[in-house]
Design a protein around this motif. Structure first.
Motif, PDB file in Angstrom:
ATOM      1  N   VAL A   5      -4.438   6.776  -1.453  1.00 30.73           N
ATOM      2  CA  VAL A   5      -4.000   5.402  -1.181  1.00 30.73           C
ATOM      3  C   VAL A   5      -4.015   4.620  -2.485  1.00 30.73           C
ATOM      4  CG1 VAL A   5      -4.414   3.292   0.131  1.00 30.73           C
ATOM      5  CG2 VAL A   5      -5.036   5.487   1.126  1.00 30.73           C
ATOM      6  N   GLN A  59      -7.905  -6.988   2.803  1.00 34.85           N
ATOM      7  CA  GLN A  59      -7.106  -5.907   2.202  1.00 34.85           C
ATOM      8  C   GLN A  59      -7.989  -4.745   1.791  1.00 34.85           C
ATOM      9  OE1 GLN A  59      -6.775  -3.744  -1.165  1.00 34.85           O
ATOM     10  NE2 GLN A  59      -6.995  -5.859  -1.830  1.00 34.85           N
ATOM     11  N   ARG A  60      -9.131  -5.075   1.155  1.00 34.95           N
ATOM     12  CA  ARG A  60     -10.025  -4.007   0.717  1.00 34.95           C
ATOM     13  C   ARG A  60     -10.603  -3.245   1.908  1.00 34.95           C
ATOM     14  NH1 ARG A  60     -14.343  -6.030  -3.396  1.00 34.95           N
ATOM     15  NH2 ARG A  60     -13.922  -8.133  -2.649  1.00 34.95           N
ATOM     16  N   VAL A 100      -2.911   0.552  -3.890  1.00 36.99           N
ATOM     17  CA  VAL A 100      -2.532  -0.775  -3.397  1.00 36.99           C
ATOM     18  C   VAL A 100      -2.294  -1.707  -4.583  1.00 36.99           C
ATOM     19  CG1 VAL A 100      -4.919  -1.598  -3.190  1.00 36.99           C
ATOM     20  CG2 VAL A 100      -3.131  -2.627  -1.770  1.00 36.99           C
ATOM     21  N   ILE A 117      -7.699  -0.970   3.310  1.00 35.00           N
ATOM     22  CA  ILE A 117      -7.408   0.175   2.451  1.00 35.00           C
ATOM     23  C   ILE A 117      -8.562   1.179   2.470  1.00 35.00           C
ATOM     24  CG2 ILE A 117      -6.954   0.884   0.075  1.00 35.00           C
ATOM     25  CD1 ILE A 117      -4.626  -0.516   1.605  1.00 35.00           C
ATOM     26  N   ALA A 168       0.850  -1.187   0.000  1.00 36.61           N
ATOM     27  CA  ALA A 168       0.000   0.000   0.000  1.00 36.61           C
ATOM     28  C   ALA A 168       0.887   1.237   0.000  1.00 36.61           C
ATOM     29  CB  ALA A 168      -0.904  -0.003   1.228  1.00 36.61           C
TER      30      ALA A 168
END
Length: 466
Positions: free
Chosen positions: A459, A443-444, A461, A447, A392
């Motif tokens: 951001v 992860q989603r 990723v 973030i 990220a």
């Protein structure tokens, strides 16, 4: 830890969101997800509700997010308050079959999405009605120990309060539970009542005085008669209707007062939300606590020589992973009879959807198969449980607290950094690179949460090739 409220813009959903923040159940680094439906008033109102909550509680509000797709629901604790509610109009009788048919589709859509896209560890607290149908529907997808209906806890708090009022005490000095079905088929377990400061003999005399020689075998008829009498008064003389409730015994008041409150048009959103947030706080607290709730039973407890199976409200131990044990000694004979009657009525409600005691999970046989949950909940369809490395790249404000805020998002969600690097600063902002390992779903979530931080401007990723 994160909380999602399905149906956040409804009467109860709004109260749950507000009380979660007011009671500071979530720290500022955790996430409250407001979940609505796209393309309608619910979707629009979700964004408005987010703005209103931030406006009201900015000093201590958690990160507040909006989701309009069941697949985007990601949290440690999920409050299911979605679906149509019974009309709050005097004299209007709820068509429970129609309500069940409409809401079951809503319950099923969310349950399937959570099973397919969730972490596999969510605890679902059911508020929506019929509570028992929602519990059965969601448990069929997630497994029975991760799902609890709050109806029995709400009924328990009401029961305790009515006893306390009758004795001139505060509610926290009264123990005891309500079991059975949420609504008219609840079972006040007088045998579990405990009163602070009274020994067994004194307690028995107090309970006998409160009950006035009545039996639970006639309790159903008492409820029906009470509703008929109150319904006739409500339209013309609501003050007299509420005064009449005060003259009745505690267990009857515990049913009649909320019914009358809903009929008045005021609804019962505040009390319902308070009981719900109690359970949310219990799950997030990390300790095991005895509460009451609607759960799917598989013979964990025997009443009058017969194991209880299927959905029923009972006292259980609730903790961070859901409910684990049933805490119910052999009740009095009248209580046992009413419990079995309530279990039969719930089973009749669930049978049309294949969720009854004989049908179990649709297509899978007896009720003990509930522990497995659905195949979506255990196989990780779509790679939801497959972990991989991610990088990220963040641009954040060059000021004290930015790194701490970013680190808190990961730490509070149980994800460790593989590495963290800072880069050059320019125009009051600096670059931060974080490498971590998580499933695509988590992860989603991470973030999206980081992007909500006030100190983070951008951001990006990407996945790291194995």
């Amino acid at each position: 830890m994160d909380v999602a409220v399905l149906g956040a813009t409804g009467d109860v959903g709004r109260q749950v969101c507000a009380q979660v923040i007011e009671r500071r159940v979530l720290p500022t680094t955790s996430r409250l997800q407001l979940v609505g439906r796209p393309g309608g008033s619910s979707g629009r109102a979700s964004y408005g509700l987010r703005a209103d909550l931030i406006d009201a509680y900015d000093e201590h509000a958690p990160l507040i997010d909006v989701a309009l797709d069941p697949a985007d629901v990601v949290a440690d604790v999920i409050v299911l308050a979605a679906g149509r509610t019974a009309p709050a109009t005097a004299g209007v009788v709820t068509d429970r079959a129609a309500l069940a048919a409409e809401n079951q589709q809503v319950f099923a859509s969310y349950a399937r999405a959570i099973a397919e896209h969730g972490s596999g560890h969510e605890v679902v607290i059911v508020v929506a009605n019929p509570v028992e149908l929602a519990v059965a529907t969601v448990a069929a997808e997630l497994g029975r120990h991760r799902v609890i209906g709050m109806g029995a806890w709400l009924d328990t708090l009401r029961f305790r309060r009515e006893i306390a009022v009758a004795l001139g005490l505060r509610r926290h000095r009264v123990g005891g539970f309500v079991a059975g079905q949420h609504g008219d088929d609840l079972v006040p377990l007088w045998s579990t009542v405990r009163i602070s400061g009274l020994d067994a003999e004194e307690r028995a005399r107090a309970v006998a005085g409160l009950r006035g020689g009545r039996s639970l075998d006639e309790f159903g008829a008492e409820i029906s008669a009470a509703q008929a009498e109150l319904g006739g008064l409500m339209a013309d003389d609501p003050e007299r209707a509420f005064a009449l409730v005060e003259s009745w015994p505690p267990d009857l008041r515990a049913v009649a007062r909320p019914w009358l409150t809903h009929q008045s048009g005021a609804k019962t959103a505040s009390g319902t939300a308070a009981a719900t947030v109690d359970l949310v706080d219990t799950v997030l607290d990390g300790r095991d606590i005895v509460v009451a709730g609607q759960v799917v039973l598989d013979g964990e407890v025997t009443v009058a020589g017969q194991p209880l199976r299927g959905v029923l409200g009972v006292p259980v131990v609730l903790g961070p992973e859901g409910w684990s044990r049933v805490i119910l000694d052999e009740p009095a004979e009248e209580e046992a009879r009413r419990l079995h009657t309530a279990a039969d009525r719930i089973d009749a409600l669930l049978t049309p959807w294949g969720l009854g005691r004989d049908g179990g999970v649709p297509g899978s046989g007896p009720v003990d198969r509930w522990d497995a949950g659905s195949t979506r909940a255990t196989t990780g369809i779509g790679g939801a449980r497959t972990e991989q490395r991610w990088v990220a790249e963040l641009t954040g404000d060059d000021r004290t607290g930015t790194l701490m805020a970013v680190a808190s998002v990961f730490a509070s969600r149980g994800v460790s950094f593989d590495s963290l690097h800072t880069g050059d600063t320019r125009d009051g902002a600096g670059d931060i690179t974080v490498t971590f390992t998580a499933s695509e779903r988590r992860q989603r979530l991470l973030i999206r949460t980081v992007a909500r931080l006030q100190s983070v401007r951008q951001v990006r990723v990407r996945a790291v090739a194995p």
